[in-house]
Design an enzyme around this catalytic site. Structure first.
Site, PDB file in Angstrom:
ATOM      1  N   SER A 118       0.812  -1.227  -0.190  1.00 53.25           N
ATOM      2  CA  SER A 118      -0.168   0.209   0.041  1.00 53.25           C
ATOM      3  C   SER A 118       0.827   1.003   0.043  1.00 53.25           C
ATOM      4  O   SER A 118       0.404   2.131   0.080  1.00 53.25           O
ATOM      5  CB  SER A 118      -0.757  -0.124   1.726  1.00 53.25           C
ATOM      6  OG  SER A 118      -1.657  -1.374   1.682  1.00 53.25           O
ATOM      7  N   HIS A 139      -1.178  -2.810  -7.214  1.00 51.72           N
ATOM      8  CA  HIS A 139      -2.380  -2.709  -5.658  1.00 51.72           C
ATOM      9  C   HIS A 139      -3.085  -2.853  -6.180  1.00 51.72           C
ATOM     10  O   HIS A 139      -4.528  -1.960  -6.641  1.00 51.72           O
ATOM     11  CB  HIS A 139      -1.257  -1.271  -5.548  1.00 51.72           C
ATOM     12  CG  HIS A 139      -2.316  -0.676  -4.303  1.00 51.72           C
ATOM     13  ND1 HIS A 139      -2.172   1.118  -3.937  1.00 51.72           N
ATOM     14  CD2 HIS A 139      -2.542  -1.386  -3.006  1.00 51.72           C
ATOM     15  CE1 HIS A 139      -2.755   1.191  -3.185  1.00 51.72           C
ATOM     16  NE2 HIS A 139      -2.831  -0.540  -2.296  1.00 51.72           N
ATOM     17  N   GLU A 151      -3.852  -0.464  -9.341  1.00 54.45           N
ATOM     18  CA  GLU A 151      -3.252   0.958  -9.681  1.00 54.45           C
ATOM     19  C   GLU A 151      -2.064   0.398  -9.727  1.00 54.45           C
ATOM     20  O   GLU A 151      -1.341  -0.442  -8.802  1.00 54.45           O
ATOM     21  CB  GLU A 151      -2.533   1.263  -8.206  1.00 54.45           C
ATOM     22  CG  GLU A 151      -2.148   2.509  -7.910  1.00 54.45           C
ATOM     23  CD  GLU A 151      -2.504   3.463  -6.351  1.00 54.45           C
ATOM     24  OE1 GLU A 151      -1.975   2.983  -5.316  1.00 54.45           O
ATOM     25  OE2 GLU A 151      -2.329   4.634  -6.470  1.00 54.45           O
ATOM     26  N   ASN A 189      -3.520   6.604  -2.321  1.00 55.91           N
ATOM     27  CA  ASN A 189      -3.004   6.838  -0.714  1.00 55.91           C
ATOM     28  C   ASN A 189      -2.320   8.529  -0.280  1.00 55.91           C
ATOM     29  O   ASN A 189      -2.687   8.834   0.699  1.00 55.91           O
ATOM     30  CB  ASN A 189      -2.775   5.603   0.067  1.00 55.91           C
ATOM     31  CG  ASN A 189      -2.888   4.119   0.000  1.00 55.91           C
ATOM     32  OD1 ASN A 189      -4.811   3.957   1.360  1.00 55.91           O
ATOM     33  ND2 ASN A 189      -2.698   3.158  -0.180  1.00 55.91           N
TER      34      ASN A 189
HETATM   35  N1  LIG Z   1      -5.768  -4.589   3.479  1.00 60.64           N
HETATM   36  C1  LIG Z   1      -6.481  -3.834   2.359  1.00 60.64           C
HETATM   37  O1  LIG Z   1      -7.177  -3.013   2.690  1.00 60.64           O
HETATM   38  C2  LIG Z   1      -5.360  -3.381   1.286  1.00 60.64           C
HETATM   39  C3  LIG Z   1      -5.464  -2.660   0.384  1.00 60.64           C
HETATM   40  C4  LIG Z   1      -4.521  -3.307  -0.331  1.00 60.64           C
HETATM   41  C5  LIG Z   1      -2.717  -3.168  -0.273  1.00 60.64           C
HETATM   42  N2  LIG Z   1      -2.771  -3.961   1.059  1.00 60.64           N
HETATM   43  C6  LIG Z   1      -1.281  -4.445   1.458  1.00 60.64           C
HETATM   44  O2  LIG Z   1      -1.397  -6.028   0.971  1.00 60.64           O
HETATM   45  C7  LIG Z   1      -0.293  -6.446   1.567  1.00 60.64           C
HETATM   46  C8  LIG Z   1      -1.206  -7.498   2.610  1.00 60.64           C
HETATM   47  O3  LIG Z   1      -2.540  -6.763   3.025  1.00 60.64           O
HETATM   48  P1  LIG Z   1      -3.386  -8.215   3.734  1.00 60.64           P
HETATM   49  O4  LIG Z   1      -4.974  -6.990   4.369  1.00 60.64           O
HETATM   50  O5  LIG Z   1      -3.870  -9.345   2.737  1.00 60.64           O
HETATM   51  O6  LIG Z   1      -2.354  -8.718   5.066  1.00 60.64           O
HETATM   52  P2  LIG Z   1      -3.538  -9.368   6.031  1.00 60.64           P
HETATM   53  O7  LIG Z   1      -2.517  -9.425   6.842  1.00 60.64           O
HETATM   54  O8  LIG Z   1      -4.688 -10.293   5.699  1.00 60.64           O
HETATM   55  O9  LIG Z   1      -2.017 -11.614   5.203  1.00 60.64           O
HETATM   56  C9  LIG Z   1      -0.609 -10.672   5.242  1.00 60.64           C
HETATM   57  C10 LIG Z   1      -0.949 -12.652   5.037  1.00 60.64           C
HETATM   58  O10 LIG Z   1       1.029 -12.854   4.668  1.00 60.64           O
HETATM   59  C11 LIG Z   1       1.518 -13.927   5.373  1.00 60.64           C
HETATM   60  N3  LIG Z   1       2.866 -14.096   5.436  1.00 60.64           N
HETATM   61  C12 LIG Z   1       3.454 -13.581   6.126  1.00 60.64           C
HETATM   62  N4  LIG Z   1       4.889 -13.610   5.331  1.00 60.64           N
HETATM   63  C13 LIG Z   1       5.313 -14.097   5.011  1.00 60.64           C
HETATM   64  C14 LIG Z   1       5.351 -14.864   3.955  1.00 60.64           C
HETATM   65  N5  LIG Z   1       7.195 -14.490   4.558  1.00 60.64           N
HETATM   66  N6  LIG Z   1       5.725 -15.553   2.530  1.00 60.64           N
HETATM   67  C15 LIG Z   1       4.488 -15.995   3.039  1.00 60.64           C
HETATM   68  N7  LIG Z   1       3.054 -15.870   3.333  1.00 60.64           N
HETATM   69  C16 LIG Z   1       3.609 -14.714   4.590  1.00 60.64           C
HETATM   70  C17 LIG Z   1       0.880 -14.032   7.391  1.00 60.64           C
HETATM   71  O11 LIG Z   1       0.557 -15.170   6.893  1.00 60.64           O
HETATM   72  C18 LIG Z   1      -0.645 -13.295   5.840  1.00 60.64           C
HETATM   73  O12 LIG Z   1      -1.434 -14.659   6.478  1.00 60.64           O
HETATM   74  C19 LIG Z   1       0.244  -5.393   2.765  1.00 60.64           C
HETATM   75  O13 LIG Z   1       1.312  -5.162   1.662  1.00 60.64           O
HETATM   76  C20 LIG Z   1      -0.784  -4.134   2.715  1.00 60.64           C
HETATM   77  O14 LIG Z   1      -0.213  -3.024   2.481  1.00 60.64           O
HETATM   78  C21 LIG Z   1      -3.823  -4.065   2.037  1.00 60.64           C
END
Ligand SMILES: NC(=O)c1ccc[n+]([C@@H]2O[C@H](COP(=O)([O-])OP(=O)(O)OC[C@H]3O[C@@H](n4cnc5c(N)ncnc54)[C@H](O)[C@@H]3O)[C@@H](O)[C@H]2O)c1
Length: 283
Positions: A118, A139, A151, A189
């Protein structure tokens, strides 16, 4: 030609990305660190597809075919033959860089690495690999199966070919890619978070109650959710982290996170996920 698609992380974003990729016909390898996380991610995909079956937007056999194209795994090795990889792990530079360095050694040098970060610099993450030309930001928005936008962020070294492949891939998943350059917060963002932060300042200074602030933005600006409601949905810790990226990235006081936002995060009031943020939630 991209046939096999790797998704790292089976959380909120990772499982959504795996779902839209499999639905577009790709063979998906979805990797997370434990079977429990994978089980949860897979269950969430199943539930989301079932909603479409119930609304008669998807045939039950097609749902099974989509699920059959997703291979959940804890093994990095399973990603070896993939043609394109999207990373959606925890928002942490060190964690993402370590992962990409490992992948760099494992997969063919022509494979493109995309990150769903993000806010972390695409240029900096790309520089942690031996393939900054084949490194890009992809993104997706939450919830991934519903939101149209992707994005697509070009790092300073991202090649035109990498951009074109990523754009075409996003389109083949039914999304609308929009091209931007790498900068703190990208466009999404950089515009959204200061608005949310300003809404928190309005609350902090007693200009209006949460309901009033949200209602004004919904009824007056036609936003589907008010900024405080949206902040609770995103997670107040995530909002604060992104404001800090903007503040540090530009060294400009206009991105100063509101002290009330910090206080809520310190209190563990993170929004929907913790049951309390600007509003209270059951479960
Ligand atoms: N949640 C949102 O609204 C949103 C929107 C856009 C982008 N993002 C971005 O997406 C990414 C993920 O966010 P999320 O909300 O899905 O997080 P989340 O916490 O729901 O999921 C992250 C997952 O990654 C896993 N993980 C961590 N390290 C790992 C590794 N080395 N190998 C494999 N799996 C691993 C964790 O076990 C977890 O299941 C982040 O970079 C976040 O900034 C989130």
């Amino acid at each position: 030609m991209i046939k096999s698609f790797g998704v790292i992380g089976a959380g909120t974003m990772g499982n959504g990305i795996a779902q839209v990729a499999a639905r577009s016909g790709l063979l998906v390898v979805m990797r997370d660190v434990s079977d429990e996380y994978l089980r949860r991610g897979f269950k969430s995909i199943d539930k989301s597809l079932q909603r479409d079956v119930d609304k008669q937007r998807l045939a039950p056999e097609e749902k099974e075919r989509i699920l059959g194209r997703i291979k959940p795994t804890t093994e990095m090795e399973e990603l070896r033959e993939t043609d394109f990889i999207v990373e959606a792990v925890t928002e942490d530079f060190a964690a993402k860089a370590t992962l990409f360095r490992e992948l760099d050694k494992l997969v063919r040098p022509d494979v493109i690495f995309a990150t769903n970060t993000s806010s972390i610099s695409i240029t900096r993450l790309g520089a942690a690999t031996t393939r900054p030309g084949r490194f890009i930001g992809m993104h997706f928005m939450n919830p991934v199966p519903v939101m149209k936008l992707v994005e697509v962020i070009r790092g300073i070294a991202t090649s035109d070919e990498t951009y074109a492949t990523t754009r075409d891939l996003a389109e083949s998943m039914g999304k609308t890619p929009v091209e931007v350059n790498d900068a703190p917060g990208f466009v999404s963002n950089r515009v959204l978070m200061p608005m949310i932060n300003e809404a928190v300042f309005a609350l902090y200074e007693g200009v209006g109650a949460p309901g009033a602030i949200d209602q004004i933005m919904k009824l007056g600006m036609n936003h589907p959710m008010g900024p405080l409601e949206l902040a609770d949905f995103i997670g107040l810790d995530v909002c604060l982290a992104i404001m800090n990226v903007l503040y540090d990235g530009f060294n400009d006081s206009k991105y100063r996170p509101c002290p009330l936002l910090k206080k809520y995060v310190d209190a563990g009031w993170l929004g929907r996920k913790s049951g309390k943020g600007f509003y209270e939630y059951q479960n």
